[in-house]
Motif scaffolding. Structure first.
Motif, PDB file in Angstrom:
ATOM      1  N   ALA A 154      25.381  30.367 -84.355  1.00  0.00           N
ATOM      2  CA  ALA A 154      25.190  28.919 -84.185  1.00  0.00           C
ATOM      3  C   ALA A 154      23.723  28.549 -84.289  1.00  0.00           C
ATOM      4  O   ALA A 154      23.371  27.526 -84.883  1.00  0.00           O
ATOM      5  CB  ALA A 154      25.767  28.469 -82.838  1.00  0.00           C
ATOM      6  N   THR A 196      31.647  23.032 -89.731  1.00  0.00           N
ATOM      7  CA  THR A 196      32.644  22.855 -88.667  1.00  0.00           C
ATOM      8  C   THR A 196      32.028  22.509 -87.314  1.00  0.00           C
ATOM      9  O   THR A 196      32.720  21.987 -86.433  1.00  0.00           O
ATOM     10  CB  THR A 196      33.473  24.136 -88.497  1.00  0.00           C
ATOM     11  OG1 THR A 196      32.600  25.211 -88.084  1.00  0.00           O
ATOM     12  CG2 THR A 196      34.162  24.519 -89.803  1.00  0.00           C
ATOM     13  N   GLY A 197      30.751  22.832 -87.117  1.00  0.00           N
ATOM     14  CA  GLY A 197      30.114  22.579 -85.832  1.00  0.00           C
ATOM     15  C   GLY A 197      30.315  23.679 -84.809  1.00  0.00           C
ATOM     16  O   GLY A 197      29.847  23.568 -83.673  1.00  0.00           O
ATOM     17  N   VAL A 198      31.002  24.762 -85.196  1.00  0.00           N
ATOM     18  CA  VAL A 198      31.196  25.899 -84.290  1.00  0.00           C
ATOM     19  C   VAL A 198      30.989  27.206 -85.049  1.00  0.00           C
ATOM     20  O   VAL A 198      31.162  27.263 -86.270  1.00  0.00           O
ATOM     21  CB  VAL A 198      32.599  25.920 -83.645  1.00  0.00           C
ATOM     22  CG1 VAL A 198      32.783  24.746 -82.706  1.00  0.00           C
ATOM     23  CG2 VAL A 198      33.684  25.961 -84.697  1.00  0.00           C
ATOM     24  N   ALA A 214      28.808  26.772 -79.965  1.00  0.00           N
ATOM     25  CA  ALA A 214      28.408  25.492 -80.548  1.00  0.00           C
ATOM     26  C   ALA A 214      26.950  25.237 -80.238  1.00  0.00           C
ATOM     27  O   ALA A 214      26.445  25.639 -79.177  1.00  0.00           O
ATOM     28  CB  ALA A 214      29.279  24.363 -80.001  1.00  0.00           C
ATOM     29  N   ALA A 242      37.635  25.901 -79.806  1.00  0.00           N
ATOM     30  CA  ALA A 242      36.535  25.171 -80.443  1.00  0.00           C
ATOM     31  C   ALA A 242      36.308  23.784 -79.844  1.00  0.00           C
ATOM     32  O   ALA A 242      35.156  23.415 -79.559  1.00  0.00           O
ATOM     33  CB  ALA A 242      36.764  25.088 -81.952  1.00  0.00           C
ATOM     34  N   ARG A 246      32.777  22.734 -78.097  1.00  0.00           N
ATOM     35  CA  ARG A 246      31.996  21.644 -78.685  1.00  0.00           C
ATOM     36  C   ARG A 246      31.739  20.540 -77.672  1.00  0.00           C
ATOM     37  O   ARG A 246      30.642  19.982 -77.594  1.00  0.00           O
ATOM     38  CB  ARG A 246      32.727  21.059 -79.903  1.00  0.00           C
ATOM     39  CG  ARG A 246      32.411  21.752 -81.213  1.00  0.00           C
ATOM     40  CD  ARG A 246      32.771  20.874 -82.404  1.00  0.00           C
ATOM     41  NE  ARG A 246      34.166  20.448 -82.355  1.00  0.00           N
ATOM     42  CZ  ARG A 246      35.149  20.988 -83.051  1.00  0.00           C
ATOM     43  NH1 ARG A 246      34.904  21.992 -83.864  1.00  0.00           N
ATOM     44  NH2 ARG A 246      36.382  20.531 -82.951  1.00  0.00           N
ATOM     45  N   LEU A 250      28.158  19.312 -76.397  1.00  0.00           N
ATOM     46  CA  LEU A 250      27.785  17.907 -76.544  1.00  0.00           C
ATOM     47  C   LEU A 250      27.332  17.333 -75.203  1.00  0.00           C
ATOM     48  O   LEU A 250      26.371  16.556 -75.138  1.00  0.00           O
ATOM     49  CB  LEU A 250      28.968  17.111 -77.086  1.00  0.00           C
ATOM     50  CG  LEU A 250      28.747  15.601 -77.285  1.00  0.00           C
ATOM     51  CD1 LEU A 250      27.618  15.349 -78.271  1.00  0.00           C
ATOM     52  CD2 LEU A 250      30.043  14.935 -77.768  1.00  0.00           C
TER      53      LEU A 250
END
Length: 268
Positions: A154, A196-198, A214, A242, A246, A250
């Motif tokens: 990541a 995908t953000g992960v 993440a 996931a 995430r 966040l």
């Protein structure tokens, strides 16, 4: 656990290190596998004469950087930990992340980890270990190569392109048959992380562990850390993990943004 490449200590003859460099060589002799060392051990590891080592160790112990046990062996002292705990890059991130790490642990009862990038390695700032969770090789303050771990992937995916290419040009350590050591495959994996953000590391460190990670962003939109969960690969479903990972990352990002806005601090 693998630390950064270190220059081999110079021998007593022609040793051009400063007093500070010699003192740091003494401290570098301690590892998770060797937390207690005798004066002779320190002399050999630091590449210093015994008399020089004795003088440096006495000064470090008097200041509190080292402590001596009842058998005459030395270990890292509490004063050194007190000073290290003041590093703002770690403290602010850890304080912002802990509530979300605890929430993630309560939901999953699995290992939860927070890490930052330092060169070609990750440094683990915090972890919450599940009692019945899969075993992990990481520890708080420990280092691991970027290319094998979920948090490392990541972080590497959002690192400057020059840093990525520098790492890809180096021989990459293989921990299992699943470890990504081929540059082309690793480039594709990093592109997937950005898309995908992960990041998913499945059996790359140990075959029984799967990590979903993440990135954590600061107020300026820069990636400053990564948050992960490590589970048993035989029963894990990355697709269900996931979203919660995430969401936790966040939450940490938003918390950092609020803290930075209030205090004008920089977590990088």
């Amino acid at each position: 656990m693998h630390g950064p490449d270190r220059p081999r200590p110079l021998t007593a003859r022609g040793d051009e290190r400063s007093v500070t460099g010699r003192a740091l060589a003494v401290l570098e002799a301690f590892t998770p596998e060797r937390p207690l060392l005798s004066l002779s051990d320190l002399s050999r590891s630091a590449g210093l004469p015994l008399t020089t080592t004795h003088r440096l160790v006495a000064e470090l112990a008097a200041w509190g950087a080292l402590e001596r046990d009842d058998r005459g062996r030395y270990r890292i002292g509490l004063r050194l930990w007190e000073v290290a705990s003041l590093a703002p890059r770690g403290v602010s991130l850890r304080e912002a992340a802990l509530p979300f790490m605890e929430d993630l642990y309560e939901v999953t009862h699995e290992n939860v980890q927070l890490a930052i990038r330092d060169g070609h390695e990750v440094v683990f700032l915090e972890r919450i270990a599940g009692r019945r969770a899969v075993g992990v090789l990481t520890r708080v303050g420990g280092r691991f190569p970027l290319h094998a771990t979920g948090v490392g992937l990541a972080l590497l995916a959002h690192a400057p392109a020059d840093d990525q290419e520098e790492l890809l040009a180096r021989p990459l350590e293989r921990f299992t048959e699943k470890t990504l050591v081929q540059p082309d495959r690793l480039r594709r994996a990093l592109a997937d992380v950005r898309r995908t953000g992960v990041a998913v590391s499945d059996g790359q460190v140990t075959l029984d562990a799967l990590s979903v990670a993440a990135p954590v962003f600061d107020g300026a939109g820069e990636v400053v850390a990564a948050l992960s969960i490590v589970v048993n690969s035989a029963t894990a479903n990355p697709a269900t993990l996931a979203p919660v990972v995430r969401a936790a990352a966040l939450g940490v990002s938003r918390s950092l943004k609020r803290r930075n806005a209030r205090h004008g601090t920089d977590t990088r």
